[in-house]
Structures are given as structure tokens and as C-alpha cells.
Design an enzyme around this catalytic site. Structure first.
Site, PDB file in Angstrom:
ATOM      1  N   ARG A 195       9.500 -56.492 117.253  1.00 63.13           N
ATOM      2  CA  ARG A 195       8.814 -56.381 115.957  1.00 63.13           C
ATOM      3  C   ARG A 195       8.404 -57.740 115.405  1.00 63.13           C
ATOM      4  NH1 ARG A 195      12.705 -52.561 116.288  1.00 63.13           N
ATOM      5  NH2 ARG A 195      14.205 -53.875 115.197  1.00 63.13           N
ATOM      6  N   GLU A 227      24.817 -55.488 116.885  1.00 64.34           N
ATOM      7  CA  GLU A 227      25.533 -54.325 116.381  1.00 64.34           C
ATOM      8  C   GLU A 227      25.511 -53.170 117.371  1.00 64.34           C
ATOM      9  OE1 GLU A 227      21.629 -54.493 113.955  1.00 64.34           O
ATOM     10  OE2 GLU A 227      22.853 -55.840 115.131  1.00 64.34           O
TER      11      GLU A 227
END
Length: 181
Positions: A63, A100
Site C-alpha cells: 500500500r 502482528e
């Protein structure tokens, strides 16, 4: 165009439990579907860096590529791609980090920097900071300096921006979301 944080935040779509249970993904695709919002984000970042000593834009997979290309073009700076392992075709350097979601590897072409450059790291958001810290490690391996790490969104409750600041990497974001937002 004047930056309107509320407008930007209203276009970031929360996706609960994606890509795994307990994670709220912040989807920026609605922001990119708004020409006004996209221009507001791009213009804000361009204005911040137009007179800075930044010599290169390093956009983080994937992104970060969207905004990185716009900034590189508007600021007339070379664009460097920081990609997930196995995506770059030439000789690469690598950094492993924990996100994460698990262990990850990012890479950069070995010839992307010569040494001494001032690099702006760019991605869509700062979460745990692992990707940015790994990208900074790549920049440092090649003898360059991270000028700043910039993103549209900070998720400060995940601690990434604090980790980056503790590692002497200045950060800049346009907005932030708490875990309860």
C-alpha cells in the site's frame, strides 16, 4: 487544499477480525476512491517534504507503493521499492522482522542506494512498527539515513511509532486511530 483529518478518518474502513481474529484492519481503499481525499493526503505530504533534504522515497510493499509513486513524481525523487521476500528480480539485501501476523522478510535492491542519501520511508500506516524498522534497517545497510517515516495512519496503541522514535526514526502521520475507534 486544506487538510481535513475528519474527512480522511471517515474514509478509512475498519474491518474487524481481518486477517485474523482480534485484529481490526484499517482499509484505505475508500480513501483512494475519493479524488478529493487522495489529493488532500498527497498534497499534505508533498507540502511537508517539498523543501526537505529528502533525496529518495522508499515505499513499503504494497500500500505504500500507491502514495510513494505520487510523492516521488511530485517531488522529482527516485522511488525505491521495499518488497516482501522473493518479489525483486536483482541482487537484494534482506531484513527479517516480527509483525502482528508472524515473522516476515522485506528486501531492497542492493544497488538502490549508494550511501549518504536522506530517505523518506512511506507506507499506509504504522502499527507495531516492524515493517518500518526493517525498512530502516535496509536503508542503513546501504549506508544511507532515514530522514523520516511517514504514513497516513498511526495506530499508537500498538506501540510502533514509539518503537520507531526510540530507534531515532522520526515519524509523521496524518491521523491516528485508537483501539476503540
Amino acid at each position: 487544499m486544506i487538510f481535513d483529518e475528519y474527512s480522511i478518518k471517515s474514509l478509512v474502513r475498519p474491518i474487524p477480525n481481518f486477517p485474523k481474529a482480534g485484529v481490526t484492519f484499517r482499509d484505505i481503499t475508500p480513501l483512494y476512491q475519493s479524488p478529493r481525499a487522495m489529493r488532500m493526503v498527497a498534497d499534505s505530504l508533498i507540502q511537508r517534504y517539498v523543501e526537505s533534504p529528502v533525496t529518495h522515497i522508499a515505499a513499503i510493499d504494497a500500500r505504500g507503493f500507491l502514495l510513494g509513486a505520487v510523492l516521488a513524481y511530485e517531488l522529482n525523487k527516485p522511488l525505491i521499492l521495499v518488497r516482501k521476500a522473493g518479489k525483486l528480480p536483482a541482487d537484494v539485501i534482506s531484513e527479517t522482522y516480527r509483525s502482528e501476523y508472524g515473522d516476515c522478510v522485506v528486501q531492497m535492491h542492493r544497488d538502490a542506494l549508494k550511501g549518504g542519501e536522506q530517505v523518506l520511508l512511506l507506507d499506509d500506516l504504522i502499527a507495531t512498527g516492524g515493517t518500518f524498522l526493517a525498512a530502516a534497517g535496509l536503508v542503513k545497510q546501504l549506508g544511507a539515513k532515514v530522514y523520516e517515516a511517514a504514513a497516513i495512519i498511526d495506530l499508537p496503541d500498538l506501540g510502533g511509532s514509539r518503537k520507531m522514535q526510540d530507534a531515532d526514526i522520526p515519524t509523521y502521520t496524518l491521523c491516528a486511530f485508537g483501539l476503540d475507534e
